[in-house]
Design an enzyme around this catalytic site. Sequence first.
Site, PDB file in Angstrom:
ATOM      1  N   GLN A  12       0.096  -5.227 -80.807  1.00 28.85           N
ATOM      2  CA  GLN A  12      -0.493  -6.072 -79.763  1.00 28.85           C
ATOM      3  C   GLN A  12       0.012  -7.518 -79.835  1.00 28.85           C
ATOM      4  OE1 GLN A  12      -4.749  -5.258 -78.572  1.00 28.85           O
ATOM      5  NE2 GLN A  12      -4.836  -4.425 -80.643  1.00 28.85           N
ATOM      6  N   ASP A  33      11.798  -0.928 -92.497  1.00 29.51           N
ATOM      7  CA  ASP A  33      10.567  -0.159 -92.672  1.00 29.51           C
ATOM      8  C   ASP A  33       9.578  -1.026 -93.449  1.00 29.51           C
ATOM      9  OD1 ASP A  33       8.543   1.603 -93.245  1.00 29.51           O
ATOM     10  OD2 ASP A  33       9.864   3.185 -94.010  1.00 29.51           O
ATOM     11  N   LEU A  34       8.408  -1.276 -92.857  1.00 30.90           N
ATOM     12  CA  LEU A  34       7.416  -2.116 -93.515  1.00 30.90           C
ATOM     13  C   LEU A  34       6.905  -1.508 -94.818  1.00 30.90           C
ATOM     14  CD1 LEU A  34       6.040  -4.862 -92.535  1.00 30.90           C
ATOM     15  CD2 LEU A  34       7.547  -3.755 -90.907  1.00 30.90           C
ATOM     16  N   THR A  98      -7.226 -10.627 -91.621  1.00 35.68           N
ATOM     17  CA  THR A  98      -8.378 -10.028 -90.952  1.00 35.68           C
ATOM     18  C   THR A  98      -9.728 -10.443 -91.547  1.00 35.68           C
ATOM     19  OG1 THR A  98      -9.444  -7.868 -90.527  1.00 35.68           O
ATOM     20  CG2 THR A  98      -8.094  -8.037 -92.493  1.00 35.68           C
ATOM     21  N   ASP A  99     -10.766 -10.356 -90.727  1.00 40.29           N
ATOM     22  CA  ASP A  99     -12.142 -10.570 -91.190  1.00 40.29           C
ATOM     23  C   ASP A  99     -12.587  -9.484 -92.157  1.00 40.29           C
ATOM     24  OD1 ASP A  99     -14.037  -8.530 -89.257  1.00 40.29           O
ATOM     25  OD2 ASP A  99     -12.044  -9.023 -88.528  1.00 40.29           O
ATOM     26  N   TYR A 122      -8.377  -0.766 -96.091  1.00 34.93           N
ATOM     27  CA  TYR A 122      -7.692  -1.683 -95.182  1.00 34.93           C
ATOM     28  C   TYR A 122      -7.935  -3.136 -95.595  1.00 34.93           C
ATOM     29  CZ  TYR A 122      -6.883  -4.525 -91.004  1.00 34.93           C
ATOM     30  OH  TYR A 122      -6.489  -5.518 -90.142  1.00 34.93           O
ATOM     31  N   LYS A 126      -5.229  -5.848 -97.256  1.00 37.96           N
ATOM     32  CA  LYS A 126      -4.949  -7.108 -96.575  1.00 37.96           C
ATOM     33  C   LYS A 126      -5.236  -8.294 -97.510  1.00 37.96           C
ATOM     34  CE  LYS A 126      -3.949  -7.680 -92.705  1.00 37.96           C
ATOM     35  NZ  LYS A 126      -2.607  -7.812 -92.060  1.00 37.96           N
TER      36      LYS A 126
END
Length: 283
Positions: A12, A33-34, A98-99, A122, A126
């Site tokens: 996005q 490739d990540l 991210t939160d 996740y 992060k």
Amino acid sequence: MSDLLVFGRTGQVAMELARLVPEARFVGRGEADLADPAACAAVIGAARPAAVINAAAYTAVDRAESDEVTARAVNALAPGAMAAACAGLGVPFVHISTDYVFDGSGDAPRAEDAPTGPLGVYGATKLEGERAIAASGGQWAVLRTSWVFSAHGNNFVKTMRRLGAERPRLTIVADQVGGPTSAAAIAAAVVTMARAMQADPALGGIHHFAGAPDVSWADFARVIFALSGMATEVEEIPTSAYPTPARRPLNSRLDCTAIARDFGIARPDWRADLAAVIKELNA
């Protein structure tokens, strides 16, 4: 910023960055490739950009619970390698987080130095990525954001419009509260940060950025339906009534004072951004 290198092509934020700075170089999976941190670092070393933005991530929150190895490679190891490569070149690195690094307790907005406590894989990966970036020794910035939406990819707005067209009434979680944030606003923020960091080597660090006002998922859905001209009714339910493999933070409110002070970036009104996204989806 033709000297800008962006990791991500189909996400996005990456798609909004392509609109905002089409002259930038965008690195997709085919090029790096990540899940291969060394490949990401090699791209930076070969390109020698003036600044790097990482808009790529493993964002499948529930799938991450059973795919920790991949989530960790993409969300922690790769960003750490990117930041180290940027440090070696002496160029700024901007990363989106991210939160979900927080546990979501209480109801006060979280500041950047608030204690972290991710509830799932996740968020944990992060957070590990943030720490690896901070340890890189270079000039870096981490932008923590929340509830991302746009006209692209998979997100809450598109899901609500699809389900709302199929059913007259939907049950939506009402005890999770946060700031919906448009991908376009995030793209603008990270470009502003990258440019400012190029001009001032002292700028950087962790910053929070989320749309205003804070709202529940149920109330966010109501505005989506209203702006979409849909008569779908919303029945509020608690998170406990909608179990998922990964636990979600109930409180995703972010204190965005620092980014206004350091970069002159104000919280965007998500209602105006949502209206623009819905107009694009309708077209």
